[in-house]
Design a protein around this motif. Structure first.
Motif, PDB file in Angstrom:
ATOM      1  N   THR A 234      59.404  29.051  25.951  1.00 40.10           N
ATOM      2  CA  THR A 234      58.192  28.419  26.392  1.00 40.10           C
ATOM      3  C   THR A 234      56.759  28.635  25.613  1.00 40.10           C
ATOM      4  O   THR A 234      56.045  27.778  25.952  1.00 40.10           O
ATOM      5  CB  THR A 234      57.854  29.097  27.977  1.00 40.10           C
ATOM      6  N   GLY A 235      56.894  29.148  24.496  1.00 36.28           N
ATOM      7  CA  GLY A 235      56.075  29.523  23.645  1.00 36.28           C
ATOM      8  C   GLY A 235      54.715  30.255  24.063  1.00 36.28           C
ATOM      9  O   GLY A 235      53.563  30.168  23.853  1.00 36.28           O
ATOM     10  N   SER A 421      61.994  35.550  15.416  1.00 36.88           N
ATOM     11  CA  SER A 421      61.461  34.532  16.204  1.00 36.88           C
ATOM     12  C   SER A 421      60.110  34.743  16.483  1.00 36.88           C
ATOM     13  O   SER A 421      59.238  33.920  16.344  1.00 36.88           O
ATOM     14  CB  SER A 421      62.405  34.498  17.522  1.00 36.88           C
ATOM     15  N   PHE A 422      59.704  36.005  17.143  1.00 33.70           N
ATOM     16  CA  PHE A 422      58.297  36.203  17.554  1.00 33.70           C
ATOM     17  C   PHE A 422      57.448  35.951  16.106  1.00 33.70           C
ATOM     18  O   PHE A 422      56.332  35.427  16.105  1.00 33.70           O
ATOM     19  CB  PHE A 422      58.206  37.696  18.004  1.00 33.70           C
ATOM     20  N   ASP A 423      57.875  36.724  15.021  1.00 33.47           N
ATOM     21  CA  ASP A 423      56.944  36.783  13.690  1.00 33.47           C
ATOM     22  C   ASP A 423      56.518  35.318  13.332  1.00 33.47           C
ATOM     23  O   ASP A 423      55.600  34.911  12.861  1.00 33.47           O
ATOM     24  CB  ASP A 423      57.511  37.650  12.650  1.00 33.47           C
ATOM     25  N   SER A 424      57.743  34.427  13.422  1.00 36.84           N
ATOM     26  CA  SER A 424      57.476  32.988  13.100  1.00 36.84           C
ATOM     27  C   SER A 424      56.437  32.072  13.898  1.00 36.84           C
ATOM     28  O   SER A 424      56.404  31.013  13.460  1.00 36.84           O
ATOM     29  CB  SER A 424      58.919  32.144  12.737  1.00 36.84           C
ATOM     30  N   HIS A 425      56.300  32.821  14.940  1.00 38.58           N
ATOM     31  CA  HIS A 425      55.505  32.090  15.806  1.00 38.58           C
ATOM     32  C   HIS A 425      53.965  32.563  16.395  1.00 38.58           C
ATOM     33  O   HIS A 425      53.530  32.280  17.265  1.00 38.58           O
ATOM     34  CB  HIS A 425      56.044  31.954  17.418  1.00 38.58           C
ATOM     35  N   VAL A 426      53.798  33.618  15.524  1.00 36.34           N
ATOM     36  CA  VAL A 426      52.382  34.014  15.584  1.00 36.34           C
ATOM     37  C   VAL A 426      51.566  33.478  14.096  1.00 36.34           C
ATOM     38  O   VAL A 426      52.024  33.672  13.063  1.00 36.34           O
ATOM     39  CB  VAL A 426      52.506  35.563  15.231  1.00 36.34           C
ATOM     40  N   ILE A 427      50.690  32.577  14.683  1.00 34.95           N
ATOM     41  CA  ILE A 427      50.098  31.547  13.522  1.00 34.95           C
ATOM     42  C   ILE A 427      48.574  32.109  13.428  1.00 34.95           C
ATOM     43  O   ILE A 427      47.944  32.425  14.287  1.00 34.95           O
ATOM     44  CB  ILE A 427      50.115  30.191  13.992  1.00 34.95           C
ATOM     45  N   ALA A 438      48.628  24.305  17.328  1.00 30.31           N
ATOM     46  CA  ALA A 438      49.361  25.312  17.234  1.00 30.31           C
ATOM     47  C   ALA A 438      49.760  25.861  18.513  1.00 30.31           C
ATOM     48  O   ALA A 438      51.051  26.256  18.656  1.00 30.31           O
ATOM     49  CB  ALA A 438      48.532  26.628  16.521  1.00 30.31           C
ATOM     50  N   LEU A 439      49.158  25.897  19.373  1.00 22.49           N
ATOM     51  CA  LEU A 439      49.642  26.319  20.727  1.00 22.49           C
ATOM     52  C   LEU A 439      50.627  25.464  21.262  1.00 22.49           C
ATOM     53  O   LEU A 439      51.474  25.750  21.901  1.00 22.49           O
ATOM     54  CB  LEU A 439      48.390  26.278  21.787  1.00 22.49           C
ATOM     55  N   ASN A 440      50.416  23.996  21.254  1.00 18.82           N
ATOM     56  CA  ASN A 440      51.297  23.139  21.652  1.00 18.82           C
ATOM     57  C   ASN A 440      52.634  23.067  20.871  1.00 18.82           C
ATOM     58  O   ASN A 440      53.635  22.525  21.322  1.00 18.82           O
ATOM     59  CB  ASN A 440      50.781  21.535  21.475  1.00 18.82           C
ATOM     60  N   ASN A 441      52.744  23.857  19.690  1.00 21.54           N
ATOM     61  CA  ASN A 441      53.929  23.741  18.998  1.00 21.54           C
ATOM     62  C   ASN A 441      54.506  25.458  19.484  1.00 21.54           C
ATOM     63  O   ASN A 441      55.448  25.724  18.954  1.00 21.54           O
ATOM     64  CB  ASN A 441      53.622  23.983  17.380  1.00 21.54           C
ATOM     65  N   LYS A 442      54.052  25.917  20.474  1.00 27.05           N
ATOM     66  CA  LYS A 442      54.916  26.934  21.186  1.00 27.05           C
ATOM     67  C   LYS A 442      54.664  28.313  20.298  1.00 27.05           C
ATOM     68  O   LYS A 442      55.267  29.162  19.927  1.00 27.05           O
ATOM     69  CB  LYS A 442      56.200  26.838  21.379  1.00 27.05           C
ATOM     70  N   ASN A 443      53.274  28.386  19.880  1.00 26.42           N
ATOM     71  CA  ASN A 443      52.849  29.448  19.097  1.00 26.42           C
ATOM     72  C   ASN A 443      51.921  30.361  19.804  1.00 26.42           C
ATOM     73  O   ASN A 443      51.221  29.695  20.863  1.00 26.42           O
ATOM     74  CB  ASN A 443      52.285  29.031  17.702  1.00 26.42           C
ATOM     75  N   LEU A 444      51.838  31.540  19.352  1.00 24.80           N
ATOM     76  CA  LEU A 444      50.561  32.416  19.784  1.00 24.80           C
ATOM     77  C   LEU A 444      49.558  32.300  18.350  1.00 24.80           C
ATOM     78  O   LEU A 444      50.009  32.313  17.168  1.00 24.80           O
ATOM     79  CB  LEU A 444      50.883  33.800  19.974  1.00 24.80           C
ATOM     80  N   VAL A 445      48.302  32.533  18.652  1.00 31.59           N
ATOM     81  CA  VAL A 445      47.446  32.061  17.541  1.00 31.59           C
ATOM     82  C   VAL A 445      46.235  33.190  17.418  1.00 31.59           C
ATOM     83  O   VAL A 445      45.818  33.651  18.160  1.00 31.59           O
ATOM     84  CB  VAL A 445      46.645  30.776  18.068  1.00 31.59           C
ATOM     85  N   LYS A 509      33.945  39.015  14.250  1.00 35.56           N
ATOM     86  CA  LYS A 509      34.005  40.443  14.123  1.00 35.56           C
ATOM     87  C   LYS A 509      35.494  41.010  14.037  1.00 35.56           C
ATOM     88  O   LYS A 509      35.904  41.992  13.517  1.00 35.56           O
ATOM     89  CB  LYS A 509      33.383  40.888  15.304  1.00 35.56           C
ATOM     90  N   VAL A 510      36.376  40.605  14.684  1.00 40.07           N
ATOM     91  CA  VAL A 510      37.903  40.940  14.646  1.00 40.07           C
ATOM     92  C   VAL A 510      38.736  39.631  14.722  1.00 40.07           C
ATOM     93  O   VAL A 510      38.453  38.518  15.226  1.00 40.07           O
ATOM     94  CB  VAL A 510      38.108  41.512  16.104  1.00 40.07           C
ATOM     95  N   TRP A 511      39.972  39.678  14.301  1.00 38.73           N
ATOM     96  CA  TRP A 511      41.262  39.034  14.506  1.00 38.73           C
ATOM     97  C   TRP A 511      41.396  39.091  16.027  1.00 38.73           C
ATOM     98  O   TRP A 511      41.829  40.158  16.482  1.00 38.73           O
ATOM     99  CB  TRP A 511      42.208  39.103  13.502  1.00 38.73           C
TER     100      TRP A 511
END
Length: 518
Positions: A234-235, A421-427, A438-445, A509-511
């Protein structure tokens, strides 16, 4: 996220296998994989479910592991009542406002109205802390470290989902008190590390550790730390477990004070923590590893790690060969049990081997051993891995050593696949125009962020306006991106006074990691 209606003929018997593809109809897939995989049964009270042995055994293994670890830290188990009076619940204003919509109330006993409504605990801070004030009289009574394994009730939502959002769920909740902030903060992180290890080492699920924003922290707390997971189908992100430093907020409200050992005659409020992990972990595990054949359970938490199935028996098979095969299957089962493997032999004679293969695949058993006439002659078994389908030939005489080793290999493979899989979807995104795509491509940003709550609200609103159009309830995650955590492992690249927030152009201030989440 309501499941789609399956397009099947009502006059035909229900199909045994999974009929909804995971990547096409995730809600229906999730519902089917739990019920057909024999983990869960729906109950006649909406939002409540029966945990069958297949799922409860996973919880037992998590419970045993974590209980041992916290006892090494000096935590003791206790049990407090599930009921809390309204006057006690309302003692901590911010806390009760955070839970008010979800509190279930008992208002009658039989046909008689109660003089005072009694709440069923949504969490136990207000249940326990009046008694902490009674028990903690001196700094010598500290630290006080209690945990309870119990159920809680949280009622207010429209679309319950098994294990993820249920009106009653099982969990553990730890409540500890310390003399100093340093002690409290040290424990918060130690507990969070244990939660991450449950996901990594037991469930083969990767998570990111971090701190919740002020907006998303525990109501009434000082700060909240969290483990955040990711569901590839589901992303969406999913909160795994939280460990809260409550600071002195609750001790001030409930009068939990001791004399300051460094200043005679002065009273100081104790520092408190609370931390919890629930049966939600089972849902995260299922969604991460399951496939279109059913459940895929990591070996360390599987009810059965191995199933042994007799194969190759036909009408032409002699009685002696049948005896050799069935005796061999039972001997394999006995050998593995003695080696500490959770194993079951499927000797049912009313099902074919092929039907049994599908049945145990549906249930997610990590390893299937096939034993037939040729295997008896060669003194071997065929070992089929549930997660990958790979088959190996193993010598009968070595099973006590080779099977435990193979199960550990399967466990590691499952984690590595999920982590990849997780690592490849943290953008990482540094321009707003790249955020929603990026969200719509099932990523966390992850974005450079200003750490301002108004900006957080704006991000959620702006990303919702450009959503995919999926129909969801008002509390569902895909309405817009929310902050998941400020990761402890911060990427480089933020230059103080120069780097701007992606969303509002204040100084970053942060990521911070944002995503649509459960």
């Amino acid at each position: 996220m309501a499941p789609k209606k399956d397009k099947v003929d009502a006059n035909k018997p229900a199909l045994i296998g999974i009929t909804a593809p995971k990547d096409e109809d995730f809600p229906s897939w999730y519902q089917q994989v739990l019920t057909k995989g024999d983990m869960l049964e729906y109950y006649d009270v909406s939002g409540c479910y029966i945990m069958k042995p297949g799922s409860y055994s996973v919880w037992e293994k998590i419970q045993a592991w974590f209980d041992g670890k916290i006892k090494e830290m000096g935590v003791q188990n206790a049990y407090f009542p599930m009921f809390v009076s309204s006057r006690v619940l309302e003692r901590e204003k911010d806390h009760v406002e955070g839970f008010a919509p979800e509190v279930a109330w008992v208002t009658k006993a039989g046909s008689t109205d109660l003089e005072e409504p009694i709440a069923i605990r949504p969490t136990s801070e207000t249940v326990m802390y009046p008694y902490y004030a009674k028990w903690i009289r001196s700094h010598r009574d500290l630290p006080l470290k209690l945990n309870q394994w119990n159920s809680v009730v949280r009622w207010e939502f429209k679309h319950p989902q098994p294990f993820l959002r249920t009106r009653e769920f099982l969990w553990q909740e730890g409540h500890t008190a310390f003399l100093t902030r340093e002690e409290a903060e040290k424990e918060v992180l130690e507990i969070l590390d244990l939660y991450a290890r449950i996901y990594h080492e037991l469930l083969a699920v990767p998570v990111i550790k971090g701190r919740k924003t002020e907006k998303e922290k525990f109501a009434g707390g000082f700060f909240t730390t969290t483990t955040e997971g990711y569901i590839a189908a589901t992303g969406r992100g999913i909160q795994g477990a939280t460990s809260h430093c409550l600071g002195q907020n609750f001790s001030k409200m409930f009068g939990i004070t001791v004399e300051d050992p460094k200043n005679d005659g002065e009273k100081i409020n104790v520092w408190q923590n609370s931390w919890g992990l629930s049966t939600r972990v089972i849902g995260v595990m299922v969604m991460t590893h399951g496939d279109d054949k059913g459940l895929v359970i990591p070996p360390r938490v599987a009810q059965y790690q191995v199933v042994v199935i007799p194969c190759g028996i036909t009408v032409k098979t002699s009685e002696q060969d049948k005896s050799n095969i069935f005796d061999g299957v039972l001997k394999i089962e006995e050998t593995l049990k003695k080696a500490g493997v959770r194993v079951v032999a499927d000797t049912r004679d009313n099902y074919s081997p092929g039907w049994k293969f599908s049945d145990w695949e549906l249930r997610g058993v990590p390893l299937r051993l096939e034993f037939g006439p040729m295997d008896f002659k060669k003194q071997q078994v065929v070992a089929a891995r549930r997660a990958t389908g790979q088959k190996d030939f193993l010598a009968l005489g070595d099973l006590a050593e080779s099977i435990p080793k193979l199960l550990e290999e399967i466990q590691d493979e499952m984690f590595q696949r999920a982590k990849s899989s997780f690592d490849s979807h943290v953008i990482r995104v540094t321009k707003w125009e790249d955020f929603v795509p990026a969200l719509n491509n099932k990523n966390l940003v992850q974005i450079p962020w200003c750490d301002v709550s108004d900006c957080e609200d704006s991000i959620k609103e702006r990303s919702a306006r450009q959503d995919t159009g999926e129909e969801v309830d008002e509390r569902a995650p895909s309405m817009g991106a929310k902050s998941l955590c400020i990761p402890f492992e911060q990427p480089e690249g933020i230059i103080p006074g120069e780097t701007k927030c992606v969303a509002c152009d204040r100084d970053a201030k942060v990521w911070c990691m944002f995503g649509r989440s459960y």
